[in-house]
Structure formats: C-alpha cells, structure tokens
Design a protein around this motif. Sequence first.
Motif, PDB file in Angstrom:
ATOM      1  N   ILE A 125      -0.561  -2.684  14.985  1.00 42.99           N
ATOM      2  CA  ILE A 125       0.693  -3.200  15.542  1.00 42.99           C
ATOM      3  C   ILE A 125       1.451  -2.161  16.342  1.00 42.99           C
ATOM      4  O   ILE A 125       2.510  -2.459  16.871  1.00 42.99           O
ATOM      5  N   ILE A 126       0.950  -0.914  16.393  1.00 42.68           N
ATOM      6  CA  ILE A 126       1.603   0.022  17.319  1.00 42.68           C
ATOM      7  C   ILE A 126       0.544   0.621  18.243  1.00 42.68           C
ATOM      8  O   ILE A 126      -0.642   0.475  18.002  1.00 42.68           O
ATOM      9  N   LEU A 166       0.584   7.189   7.684  1.00 37.65           N
ATOM     10  CA  LEU A 166       1.109   5.836   7.946  1.00 37.65           C
ATOM     11  C   LEU A 166       0.890   5.447   9.408  1.00 37.65           C
ATOM     12  O   LEU A 166       0.480   4.314   9.700  1.00 37.65           O
ATOM     13  N   ILE A 167       1.156   6.389  10.293  1.00 35.97           N
ATOM     14  CA  ILE A 167       1.083   6.071  11.726  1.00 35.97           C
ATOM     15  C   ILE A 167      -0.348   5.656  12.098  1.00 35.97           C
ATOM     16  O   ILE A 167      -0.542   4.667  12.804  1.00 35.97           O
ATOM     17  N   GLU A 192       1.645  12.826   2.417  1.00 42.74           N
ATOM     18  CA  GLU A 192       0.741  12.367   3.480  1.00 42.74           C
ATOM     19  C   GLU A 192       1.406  11.317   4.366  1.00 42.74           C
ATOM     20  O   GLU A 192       0.730  10.454   4.941  1.00 42.74           O
ATOM     21  N   ALA A 193       2.727  11.372   4.453  1.00 42.98           N
ATOM     22  CA  ALA A 193       3.475  10.336   5.181  1.00 42.98           C
ATOM     23  C   ALA A 193       2.886  10.077   6.570  1.00 42.98           C
ATOM     24  O   ALA A 193       2.835   8.932   7.026  1.00 42.98           O
ATOM     25  N   GLU A 194       2.426  11.145   7.218  1.00 43.10           N
ATOM     26  CA  GLU A 194       1.926  11.008   8.600  1.00 43.10           C
ATOM     27  C   GLU A 194       0.784  10.012   8.714  1.00 43.10           C
ATOM     28  O   GLU A 194       0.602   9.394   9.774  1.00 43.10           O
ATOM     29  N   GLU A 239      -5.357  -0.001  11.212  1.00 37.55           N
ATOM     30  CA  GLU A 239      -5.538  -1.031  10.194  1.00 37.55           C
ATOM     31  C   GLU A 239      -4.666  -2.253  10.513  1.00 37.55           C
ATOM     32  O   GLU A 239      -5.158  -3.366  10.635  1.00 37.55           O
ATOM     33  N   ALA A 240      -3.366  -2.023  10.664  1.00 39.19           N
ATOM     34  CA  ALA A 240      -2.457  -3.145  10.942  1.00 39.19           C
ATOM     35  C   ALA A 240      -2.480  -3.506  12.427  1.00 39.19           C
ATOM     36  O   ALA A 240      -2.162  -4.633  12.805  1.00 39.19           O
ATOM     37  N   ARG A 287       0.859  -1.190   0.000  1.00 40.25           N
ATOM     38  CA  ARG A 287       0.000   0.000   0.000  1.00 40.25           C
ATOM     39  C   ARG A 287       0.898   1.244   0.000  1.00 40.25           C
ATOM     40  O   ARG A 287       1.618   1.488   0.964  1.00 40.25           O
ATOM     41  N   LEU A 343      -2.526   4.337  10.092  1.00 43.36           N
ATOM     42  CA  LEU A 343      -2.794   3.020   9.489  1.00 43.36           C
ATOM     43  C   LEU A 343      -2.170   1.898  10.317  1.00 43.36           C
ATOM     44  O   LEU A 343      -2.768   0.834  10.493  1.00 43.36           O
ATOM     45  N   LEU A 344      -0.969   2.143  10.818  1.00 47.71           N
ATOM     46  CA  LEU A 344      -0.310   1.112  11.635  1.00 47.71           C
ATOM     47  C   LEU A 344      -1.098   0.881  12.921  1.00 47.71           C
ATOM     48  O   LEU A 344      -1.125  -0.225  13.451  1.00 47.71           O
ATOM     49  N   ARG A 345      -1.743   1.941  13.406  1.00 42.06           N
ATOM     50  CA  ARG A 345      -2.533   1.813  14.642  1.00 42.06           C
ATOM     51  C   ARG A 345      -3.857   1.107  14.393  1.00 42.06           C
ATOM     52  O   ARG A 345      -4.193   0.148  15.084  1.00 42.06           O
ATOM     53  N   ILE A 401       1.845   5.108   0.178  1.00 39.39           N
ATOM     54  CA  ILE A 401       1.356   6.331   0.809  1.00 39.39           C
ATOM     55  C   ILE A 401       2.134   7.499   0.204  1.00 39.39           C
ATOM     56  O   ILE A 401       3.367   7.476   0.217  1.00 39.39           O
TER      57      ILE A 401
END
Lengths: 327, 245
Positions: B244-245, B234-235, B230-232, B241-242, B224, B237-239, B226
């Motif tokens: 894992i954080i 990602l954080i 819009e890099a921010e 969608e994935a 996916r 999505l990791l929270r 990004i």
Amino acid sequence: MSVLIFAELDQAADGTGSLRKSSLEAIFYGAQVAGMLGTTATALVIGSAEAPELELTGNYGATKVLHATAERLAQPNNMAYATVLAAAAGQEGSSVVIIAKSSLGDAVAARAAGKLKAGLVSNVVDLPEGDAASLRVKRSIYTGKAFAITEMKSPVKIITIRKNAVAPQTTDAKAAIEAFSPTLNDQDFVAQVTGVEKATGEVPLTEADIIVSGGRGMRGPENWGILEDLAHALHAATGCSKPVSDLDWRPHHEHIGQTGIKVSPNLYVACGISGAIQHLAGVNGSKVIVVINKDAEAPFFKAADYGIVGDVFDILPRLTKAVQSAG
Amino acid sequence: MKILVCVTSVPDTTARISFTDGDTKFSKAGVQYITGPYDDYALSRAVELKEQLGATLTVLNVGEADAEPVIRKCLAIGADDAIRVNAEPTDAYFVAEQIAAIARQESYDLILMGRESIDFNGGQVHGIVGEMLGIPSFSPVMKLDIEGTKAKIAREIEGGKETLEASLPLVLGCQEPIAEWKIPNMRGIMTARTKPLRVVEPSGSDSLTKVQKYELPPPKGACRMIPAEEAETLIGLLRTEAKII
Ligand SMILES: Cc1cc2nc3c(=O)[nH]c(=O)nc-3n(C[C@H](O)[C@H](O)[C@H](O)COP(=O)(O)OP(=O)(O)OC[C@H]3O[C@@H](n4cnc5c(N)ncnc54)[C@H](O)[C@@H]3O)c2cc1C
Ligand SMILES: Nc1ncnc2c1ncn2[C@@H]1O[C@H](COP(=O)(O)O)[C@@H](O)[C@H]1O
C-alpha cells in the motif's frame, strides 16, 4: 437513459478547476454501473475547467461530459448545483445519479433528491447489484460498525459513495464535451459567502490514500513536526483524535471519529491514540491500520493490522528515515 | 422567533451493534439510547438563542414511542414543547417529508438539525427538508449568530471553513463547536414532565429505499506485532506484504 455523475472541481488560486480524485472514482463507479445497466456514463462538471481536464473524465469511463459554466456558478452553491444536476438528470433521462461524498456532494445529493423525489443512499462502499428498476447497494451505517444492504426502487436513484468503493482502472478514452446551460433560479443565490479560509494544496482527509494521525500521546502541538515529517515522506494527510482538536493542538477539520470525519484510506497510521470506540468508528473503513502506542494494552491494537509497542518520539523519526532511505 | 430542533434517538456511541431475525432487525437488547450527539449541539445552540432572543423552541422526532425518553430530555434541557411523528424512521426522504409537513403548518424561522444521525449517518435530512420547503440549507455549521432576520454562519469545508450570511428561514445541520452540550438540571427535569408532547400520525408517501439485510464487518485478523527495535521493518512490510505504499 445514461448514468449521471456529479464530478466536483477543486478550484486553484488562479481559478482553474481540477477534478477531485474522489470524483474520478465516482466517474469510474458510474461507468461500471452504466455497463451493468447497458447504458453510458455522463459526467456533469460545474465551474471553470480546461478541455483536457474535462476530457479526462473519459479515462475513467464517461463517454460525455456536460459542462456548466455560467458566471453565477463559479462559486460552489448547493442549491444552484442541485438545480443544474436535476436539469442534467432530466435531459439525460438518468435513473441513476452517482456523487462522491464531500461537504458539497452530500448537500447537492440531498437537495437533488428533494427535487427529483429520488431515493438517496449515502456512504455506499461497493458496486450495486440488480437492474434499473431495483438496485441493491451496500452502505456503511452505525458509523462504520455495520453495513446495510439497501434496496432502491424509486424511478431516480441517487448514490453517494465513500472513498475506495471502487479501485479505478483507466483507459486513454476521451469524453466528448458538451456545453450545458440550464435555466437557473434566482432563489438559489440568496445566501452570500463572505469568506473562505482554506489550507491550500492539502489533500482533503476523506480523499487521502494515506493518513498519519496523532492522539494525546503526542503530548503537545509543538511535537507535531515528527508526525508531519512521516506524513510528508509517505505523501499522507494528517489527522488527529478528538481531544487533540478540542485542546486546539490541531484544527477541528482534522478530527477523525464518530463525531468527526470518517475516513477510509488505504493506510491509517495511528500515533499515540488509545483507540476508543468513538475514534475507531471513524477509521474502521481503512484497508490497513498501523498502531504505534507505548501501552501494549491499548485497545487500538485489536483493530490494527500492524502494531509497534513503542514511544512515538523514538519510532516516528526512525520510520521517516526508513521511508526516505528506501526512496 | 420560532425555532424547531429535529432530534434522533440513537444507540449510545459505545454500543455494540448486533442484529436479529436473520440479520433483518437491529437488536435493541441491552442498548442504551441517547440524543444524537450532533442533535445535542443543535439543541444546545437553540436554547442559547432562545435565551438571547426570546424564541419559542419545539423539538421534533420522527420515531416510535421508545424515543420519548430522549424527547423528554430535550424538554428538560430547555425546549418548550415537542412533537413526535409516530412512525419508524426508515428512510431519509420519508423522515424529511414528515418534518417538512410539520414545518409548513408552523412556519419556523430556524430549523436546526444535527450534521448527521449516528445510526444511518446520511447527513441528508436537512438538505431534503430545505429543498422541500424551498429554503436554503447548510451543513456542517460550527457557528451561528442571528441578527434580526439574518443569520451569520461559519461552516466546515474540506481543509478549512466558509463564512456565510443568509436570511431566515433556514435549515442548518449543526456540529461542534456551535455550543457546549447542555445537561438538564433538576428543575428542568421536573418541568419537562408537564411540557406538551404532541403525537401525530405520519403523512405522505412510502419510503423510497428499504434495508433488506444488515451485515457486520468481517472480524479483523490478528495484529502483526513488530518489535520496537525493528520498527524500520514496518516500511518494508507495507511495501511488499500489504502493498500500500
Ligand atoms: C459522544 C462522544 C463522541 C466522541 N467522538 C470522538 C471522535 O469522533 N473521535 C475521537 O478521537 N474521540 C472521540 N471521543 C473521545 C474518545 O472516547 C476518547 O476519549 C479519545 O478518542 C481519546 O483520544 P486519544 O487516544 O488521543 O487520547 P488518550 O485516550 O489519552 O490516549 C493517548 C494514548 O497515547 C499513548 N501514549 C502516550 N504517550 C505515548 C508515547 N510517548 N508514545 C506512544 N504512545 C503514547 C497512551 O498509551 C494512550 O493509549 C468521543 C467521546 C464521546 C463521549
Ligand atoms: N427520525 C428523525 N427524527 C427527527 N429528526 C431526524 C430524524 N432523522 C434525522 N433527523 C435529523 O436530521 C439530521 C441528519 O440526519 P441524517 O440525514 O439521517 O444523517 C439529524 O441529525 C437530525 O437532526
């Protein structure tokens, strides 16, 4: 007849030991296997640790913990620890021994296999199937490029597991502590450790849930601050590609890949790493991979779950801020 | 001084791995074989020690005839002679038994191996051999110096290193930077052709473990992407969608 787990301690500067996270996973794994075989799980802890720490093994499923505290065992020693482990397996009548992969765990597993004429399978990534007579385990081979379903039929079976082979669930149960003082062999103490240099308070790469890793795209050791900031914000460990450690930008023990450490964290963030096959080999056990690279054609994107085509010097500080502001 | 270096013949680090016969056999088609990279470090340090201390240097492989090019290359790099135990290396315990049997006959002062093979990656054989011979084993060794009958060793541990002293004989699993990889020169390649390569039949028991089936990892889903602006996100999505954080 119990399943035996070798639970490794991390020794703090003041000498008190705490159980490694990887060992807690191993205990949970061992307890699951014990459930499957209709028996109980016993943890073996060697070295100094307080009672509450030992009882904690019960939270992960051990009903009993054997604690070996002989003075001579205070320092990790693969030969002496294997002697203790073999004695414990004998006492408990264990046909299955579980060990978390680590530099000590690997060596103890191998030497114990030699003593017990035990089949040994390492890098196991999942719970086994089968019964006490014949277990089938799935292990990672060809440096993460494939798996082998391997049958173990020897009377004693030793399994070393990789991080994330299981996701532990804990209870409030406490394990019963039992002192364990088997006969030690003098020949096990012939080598002399003359020095240990260790970064303190650092999570070992193989145990880290999150790893932020940098490659040659970071352009020099002086730029590692932005990578460390992100790692810090994520409570992550830091890693690197081989050229980075070859160039002495980062210590050798951070080098990940085919000829370095193999990791299987929940999240691997690759910053300025091209994604050569030898690097991928060390990280393809990761649950989620994020790649940040300014070259849209970098091969690493093919192995990634999330990708950002961009400059690490721009992206990393922004990600750090985003983590911090989201609290 | 007698040194034994145990080497594997393994698929090149860039090899694509695939299986045949209903996923029960490794497919050798189109695969180039090399000396295990870690075994190469062990051999390179052994050649340096031989030059320094005047040792004899034997290489040993447990493998089938198709391992011989790798063995010849080790001879070209500087080993004096070679032994091949003619058997498929199916299991670490089995391989260790073969190595220990030879070592008992020949009493080597130093047995050097790689930290791990890159096919089965067990990192096991050195420890099992050490135990079978009743001598210490250490791995992964990054530095090795011999002074008389003593070895000075530096070994990698999680997050750092450990230095040790131990008397020979020893079994060591090696890794960089113990030595620079050596490349055979023309003279080495010529003399390697006539150096002795002894083939012996295996002894001891059957394998304790057996591969039933191989599997490849499931194909990775699409990445996916990004946009950098819009890099921010990602954080988030990791929270969410994935998770894992
Ligand atoms: C036998 C053998 C074993 C090996 N074992 C390993 C191993 O264990 N581990 C390992 O890592 N390698 C290993 N290698 C080396 C491997 O083949 C690659 O050479 C290495 O992984 C490349 O490292 P790198 O990605 O850091 O550097 P490069 O390949 O130079 O890639 C740098 C990347 O950074 C990107 N970049 C540059 N500037 C920026 C910027 N400002 N922002 C964002 N991105 C940027 C570039 O686009 C490029 O993709 C091995 C090789 C061999 C032959
Ligand atoms: N078939 C074999 N023949 C000779 N040496 C071997 C063989 N298999 C493993 N070894 C040695 O043992 C080391 C560790 O291998 P492993 O335990 O398979 O990771 C290798 O780097 C070699 O030095």
